[in-house]
Design a protein around this motif. Structure first.
Motif, mmCIF file in Angstrom:
data_model
loop_
_atom_site.group_PDB
_atom_site.id
_atom_site.type_symbol
_atom_site.label_atom_id
_atom_site.label_comp_id
_atom_site.label_asym_id
_atom_site.label_seq_id
_atom_site.Cartn_x
_atom_site.Cartn_y
_atom_site.Cartn_z
ATOM 1 N N GLU A 93 0.809 -1.218 0.000
ATOM 2 C CA GLU A 93 0.000 0.000 0.000
ATOM 3 C C GLU A 93 0.843 1.269 0.000
ATOM 4 N N TYR A 94 2.186 1.131 0.159
ATOM 5 C CA TYR A 94 3.072 2.296 0.210
ATOM 6 C C TYR A 94 3.874 2.489 -1.073
ATOM 7 N N ILE A 95 3.470 1.828 -2.162
ATOM 8 C CA ILE A 95 4.254 1.876 -3.395
ATOM 9 C C ILE A 95 4.513 3.307 -3.863
ATOM 10 N N GLY A 96 3.564 4.184 -3.688
ATOM 11 C CA GLY A 96 3.726 5.559 -4.167
ATOM 12 C C GLY A 96 4.467 6.489 -3.220
ATOM 13 N N HIS A 97 4.856 5.999 -2.038
ATOM 14 C CA HIS A 97 5.437 6.868 -1.012
ATOM 15 C C HIS A 97 6.968 6.876 -1.092
ATOM 16 N N THR A 98 7.502 7.340 -2.199
ATOM 17 C CA THR A 98 8.958 7.334 -2.363
ATOM 18 C C THR A 98 9.659 8.267 -1.375
ATOM 19 N N HIS A 99 8.917 9.225 -0.809
ATOM 20 C CA HIS A 99 9.540 10.120 0.171
ATOM 21 C C HIS A 99 9.964 9.342 1.424
ATOM 22 N N TYR A 100 9.286 8.221 1.717
ATOM 23 C CA TYR A 100 9.719 7.384 2.839
ATOM 24 C C TYR A 100 11.144 6.898 2.603
ATOM 25 N N LEU A 101 11.400 6.440 1.376
ATOM 26 C CA LEU A 101 12.732 5.945 1.052
ATOM 27 C C LEU A 101 13.779 7.033 1.188
ATOM 28 N N ARG A 102 13.499 8.200 0.663
ATOM 29 C CA ARG A 102 14.463 9.301 0.747
ATOM 30 C C ARG A 102 14.755 9.652 2.205
ATOM 31 N N LEU A 103 13.709 9.694 3.022
ATOM 32 C CA LEU A 103 13.878 10.042 4.428
ATOM 33 C C LEU A 103 14.740 9.010 5.147
ATOM 34 N N TYR A 104 14.387 7.740 5.017
ATOM 35 C CA TYR A 104 15.118 6.705 5.761
ATOM 36 C C TYR A 104 16.504 6.447 5.186
ATOM 37 N N MET A 105 16.670 6.601 3.885
ATOM 38 C CA MET A 105 18.009 6.462 3.324
ATOM 39 C C MET A 105 18.900 7.597 3.821
ATOM 40 N N GLY A 106 18.339 8.786 3.957
ATOM 41 C CA GLY A 106 19.103 9.895 4.522
ATOM 42 C C GLY A 106 19.525 9.621 5.956
ATOM 43 N N GLN A 107 18.602 9.019 6.740
ATOM 44 C CA GLN A 107 18.932 8.684 8.123
ATOM 45 C C GLN A 107 20.022 7.614 8.193
ATOM 46 N N LEU A 108 19.925 6.603 7.333
ATOM 47 C CA LEU A 108 20.947 5.558 7.315
ATOM 48 C C LEU A 108 22.306 6.125 6.923
ATOM 49 N N ARG A 109 22.324 6.967 5.921
ATOM 50 C CA ARG A 109 23.600 7.550 5.481
ATOM 51 C C ARG A 109 24.213 8.420 6.574
ATOM 52 N N ALA A 110 23.368 9.124 7.320
ATOM 53 C CA ALA A 110 23.883 9.959 8.405
ATOM 54 C C ALA A 110 24.557 9.106 9.471
ATOM 55 N N LYS A 111 24.093 7.869 9.638
ATOM 56 C CA LYS A 111 24.648 6.989 10.669
ATOM 57 C C LYS A 111 25.811 6.139 10.166
ATOM 58 N N LEU A 112 25.846 5.849 8.842
ATOM 59 C CA LEU A 112 26.791 4.856 8.341
ATOM 60 C C LEU A 112 27.854 5.408 7.392
ATOM 61 N N GLU A 113 27.668 6.601 6.897
ATOM 62 C CA GLU A 113 28.611 7.152 5.929
ATOM 63 C C GLU A 113 29.482 8.236 6.570
ATOM 64 N N ALA A 114 30.771 8.238 6.231
ATOM 65 C CA ALA A 114 31.671 9.293 6.709
ATOM 66 C C ALA A 114 31.247 10.637 6.126
#
Length: 230
Positions: free
Chosen positions: A186-207
């Motif tokens: 039901e969340y197929i159209g919610h690409t902003h979720y991906l951008r948000l959580y990928m940003g959070q992951l990168r903040a924690k895992l990327e130099a």
């Protein structure tokens, strides 16, 4: 190639556990809590593999096996607490590829699914569960993420997204597949979720989150975890 699995199981907790485990393996998972739901999905979805419990609230799960065999030659695995040898033999003779008695381990289930698919000419390699790339280490069986040797705390959704990428490390996983597997169809159209959580992951895992070395973007397609190191 994403394979479609129909999971017929009325126990909500087990259904959710199996759905999540299969999704992390890269399967597209359709779920049914009854025979009627399963029959409706069989009629329209054309699954590549059927996982079925027997004790469904509106009938016996064996009805789904019979319906599958009338439609296609996809593998079918019975997952049931019933242990009678006569029942197992009858279902195997009726077209089931395997019979797994509850309780069972997820690893064994996945292995038996790969065997059943392989017998139908579809080879499925085991997914990656331990990942190392530079200063990042991910151990899915032990639910552990280390950066420069120190544990990293991730939220459940962050971990689920990262684990989905680990399972196919080095390969692109599309926006659609990530949304379906991590949040639901039901969340197929919610690409902003991906951008948000990928940003959070990168903040924690990327130099340098703006110049990621681990979590890579494939513009217009999806995301890819960098190729693991040997």
């Amino acid at each position: 190639m994403t394979l479609k699995v129909l999971l017929a199981e009325d126990d909500a907790a087990l259904r959710a556990t199996l759905r999540d485990a299969l999704a992390l393996e890269g399967y597209e998972v359709l779920t049914a809590a009854s025979v009627s739901e399963g029959l409706a999905l069989l009629a329209h979805a054309e699954p590549d593999l059927l996982l079925l419990d027997l004790g469904l609230p509106d009938g016996d799960g064996s009805a789904l096996l019979a319906a599958l065999r009338r439609r296609r030659n996809a593998p079918a695995l019975v997952i049931s607490a019933r242990q009678a040898d006569g029942l197992k033999i009858a279902l195997l003779d009726a077209g089931a590829d395997d019979y797994l008695t509850k309780p069972f381990g997820i690893g064994e289930l996945l292995a038996r699914m790969r065997v059943a698919l392989r017998h139908r000419g579809t080879a499925m390699a085991a997914s990656i569960t331990n990942y190392v790339h530079g200063d990042l280490e991910i151990d899915l069986p032990n639910h552990r993420v280390l950066l420069r040797g120190a544990p990293v705390h991730l939220t459940p959704t962050e971990y689920k997204l990262l684990a989905r990428l680990v399972r196919q490390a080095g390969q692109v996983v599309t926006h659609r597949q990530l949304l379906v597997d991590v949040w639901g169809a039901e969340y197929i159209g919610h690409t902003h979720y991906l951008r948000l959580y990928m940003g959070q992951l990168r903040a924690k895992l990327e130099a340098e989150p703006a110049e990621p070395q681990h979590l890579l973007t494939e513009p217009g397609i999806g995301y890819r975890l960098a190729e693991p190191q040997d």
